[in-house]
Design an enzyme around this catalytic site. Structure first.
Site, short mmCIF file in Angstrom:
data_model
loop_
_atom_site.label_atom_id
_atom_site.label_comp_id
_atom_site.label_asym_id
_atom_site.label_seq_id
_atom_site.Cartn_x
_atom_site.Cartn_y
_atom_site.Cartn_z
N TYR A 72 -33.81 -12.34 -11.47
CA TYR A 72 -33.59 -12.70 -10.07
C TYR A 72 -34.07 -11.59 -9.13
O TYR A 72 -34.67 -11.85 -8.09
CB TYR A 72 -32.11 -12.99 -9.83
N GLU A 111 -30.68 -23.70 -1.68
CA GLU A 111 -31.44 -22.82 -0.79
C GLU A 111 -32.89 -22.83 -1.26
O GLU A 111 -33.16 -22.65 -2.44
CB GLU A 111 -30.87 -21.41 -0.85
#
Length: 587
Positions: free
Chosen positions: A201, A82
């Site tokens: 993240y 992605e």
């Protein structure tokens, strides 16, 4: 080396570094990090490509970026990628690599136009009860306690989260939320993985919180990773005179180490069964990719289960030999000695007629044929015992793929438990059995599953022992710096090298960032490395994320209504009030 932002640093060309014409470069591994570093040496360091050699144990470049048609088995893609608009180093690289599809365009141009013409979005993110819409919508379903824990993770220092697991930071209410389902299936996190990495993240992708339920902020390439990313870069490097030496296993690197200086002095390898190597001087650079997420991968086939290979692992064994030479070279066993916690399995299903694609279309709400977005990202069978997810990217996914076939990528995070249709763990299943389990969760009538799995598809399962090794709980020093202190002619690249930036592993951006940082430091290139996108410091992104994570509920001001009204009156016509309204935290 320094970090920068802005168009001046992005567009300016650096001057030729002093003495670069006297240097050579040797790369261990032909993955994206090595190839990117070689490209930066040529473009920004103005090094002659003929002075660069890339050593690779396999017979082709690309490392974990793959897309292969295996004779007698079928198409194979081990993992998905992605891509983010703000992969600053990746796009800095590919703006200079010519497209092999469009004359006069770069790979970046090609990618940009593709995603402008065909924007990505998922129309059904999750299913339950054999292909029925799970009804998750855009809701994250985080309880107040879970929201509190997530904020605590965001605000915690990196040091306080060292060596902690995610399940030491979050409770059951968090793990029961849609947020965790979206998060873990999108990024492949497990409850026992690093809380520190999860924090990084959250900061890195805070601007993507709103896109987690439908992948609207994610971009995809036209074809598989090898044909879209590896092949154009490989061809360009060959055109620049770079030497690729395949079937060459690097077994060791020698160093001369003192208290304030470290120099690589020799590389040792076995090439086509013959022992060899090269002596290195101060002007001979060596850049080694350490560790490997796809090391010892094993492919099964339609009638054979993939095997878990826990035997010798050359990439990991090389890092262990290097780490024994100096404490600053990291601690590989923190990551590579926990196969039961770092393994998972994927499978590539290729449909052979139109019967299975009809079920894909029902869930994706788009035809899988025609070259446009199909699922728009993974579809997760939320009630799957395996926690099975699958995706269909733009088709054809391989240039040589027949027009009437569809290539599907399937993976699961809980592959050690019996399935819902096939009463075996995914690890024990053949390709045909994995296809049966997938068809079950697609809503195929049970009576039709065996025949469709046997005759309307072929499947290649892949077991990867180390695929999430970099997510293991860790602390400072477990990964070596890209350029260790005192190093004069060597660097470490890839997912297991430590960059001082705020970037996150398990992304192609991280590989390219370590490549850029290593190149700029070793050659003394006077140009800024793009800093990580700063959404974590953008109050608009933070407020928007806060509103989304509360499922659109407004801020609750405690105390009497009179106090709330007075406070609202004070901020109503201010910039703060406008920001709170825009984010949905106040009406």
């Amino acid at each position: 080396m320094y970090y920068s932002s802005g168009t001046m640093e992005a567009f300016a060309r650096p001057r030729k570094p002093e003495g670069v014409e006297n240097k050579t470069a040797w790369f261990v591994g032909a993955g994206l990090a090595s190839m990117a570093s070689a490209a930066f040496m040529i473009r920004d360091g103005q090094m002659d490509g003929s002075k660069i050699t890339i050593l690779e144990r396999l017979k082709l470049p690309g490392g974990a970026l793959d897309g292969i048609d295996e004779p007698k088995k079928g198409f194979v893609i081990r993992g998905g990628r992605e891509v983010d608009d703000h992969y600053e180093c990746l796009w800095d690289l590919y703006r200079s690599i010519p497209s092999i599809e469009i004359d006069g365009a770069s790979v970046l141009d090609e990618f940009y136009w593709l995603n402008k013409d065909d924007p990505n979005v998922s129309l059904q993110r999750a299913t339950v009860e054999q292909g029925q819409d799970a009804g998750t919508g855009t809701l994250f379903t985080l309880s107040k306690q879970a929201q509190k824990e997530l904020i605590g993770l965001f605000l915690a220092t990196r040091e306080s989260l060292e060596n902690k697991r995610i399940n030491e930071v979050f409770g059951e209410e968090f793990f029961a939320s849609n947020f965790w389902m979206y998060w873990r299936t999108m990024f492949a996190f497990e409850e026992w993985h690093s809380a520190l990495e999860m924090k990084l993240y959250v900061h890195r992708f805070i601007h993507h919180i709103g896109g987690m339920p439908d992948f609207a902020n994610v971009r995809f390439f036209k074809y598989n990773q090898y044909e879209s990313m590896v092949l154009p870069l490989y061809r360009w490097l060959l055109d620049q005179g770079v030497t690729f030496q395949f079937d060459t296993e690097v077994t060791d690197i020698d160093f001369a180490i003192t208290s304030d200086r470290k120099q690589a002095t020799a590389i040792h390898w076995i090439r086509e069964g013959v022992v060899g190597g090269v002596e290195l001087g101060e002007n001979d650079l060596v850049l080694a990719t350490i560790g490997s997420l796809t090391e010892n991968s094993d492919n099964g086939d339609q009638h054979t289960a993939a095997k878990l290979d826990e035997g010798p692992a050359p990439a990991w064994d090389l890092w262990r030999r290097l780490a024994a030479k100096d404490p600053s070279f990291g601690h590989p066993d923190v990551f590579g000695a926990h196969i039961q916690e770092s393994k998972w399995q994927s499978a590539t299903v290729t449909t052979l007629d139109t019967r299975i694609p009809a079920y894909i279309e029902k869930i994706a709400k788009r035809s899988p044929f025609g070259g446009k977005t199909v699922t728009g990202g993974i579809v997760t069978a939320k009630d799957s015992a395996w926690l099975l997810s699958w995706t269909v990217n733009r088709q054809p996914h391989f240039k040589k793929q027949p027009e009437d076939q569809i290539v599907v990528w399937v993976y699961s995070l809980l592959g050690d438990v019996p399935g819902d249709y096939v009463k075996k763990s995914m690890q024990e299943c053949t390709g045909e059995e994995i296809t049966q389990e997938w068809l079950y969760h697609m809503g195929v009538p049970v009576a039709d599953i065996p025949e469709l799995a046997a005759n309307s598809a072929t499947c290649v399962p892949v077991m990867m022992p180390y695929v999430t090794a970099f997510f293991m709980p860790r602390q400072a020093g477990d990964r070596p710096d890209v350029v260790p202190g005192g190093a004069v002619n060597f660097a470490f690249l890839g997912q297991f090298a430590e960059t001082p930036s705020r970037d996150t592993i398990f992304t192609i951006e991280y590989s390219v960032r370590t490549a850029m940082e290593a190149t700029y430091q070793l050659l003394g290139i006077d140009r800024g490395v793009p800093e990580v996108f700063n959404s974590t410091y953008d109050v608009r992104a933070l407020l928007a994320a806060a509103s989304l994570l509360r499922d659109g509920k407004e801020i609750e001001v405690p105390g009497p209504a009179m106090v709330r009204d007075l406070l609202m009156k004070q901020i109503k016509n201010t910039e703060i009030g406008e920001l709170l309204k825009e984010s949905g935290l106040l009406s």
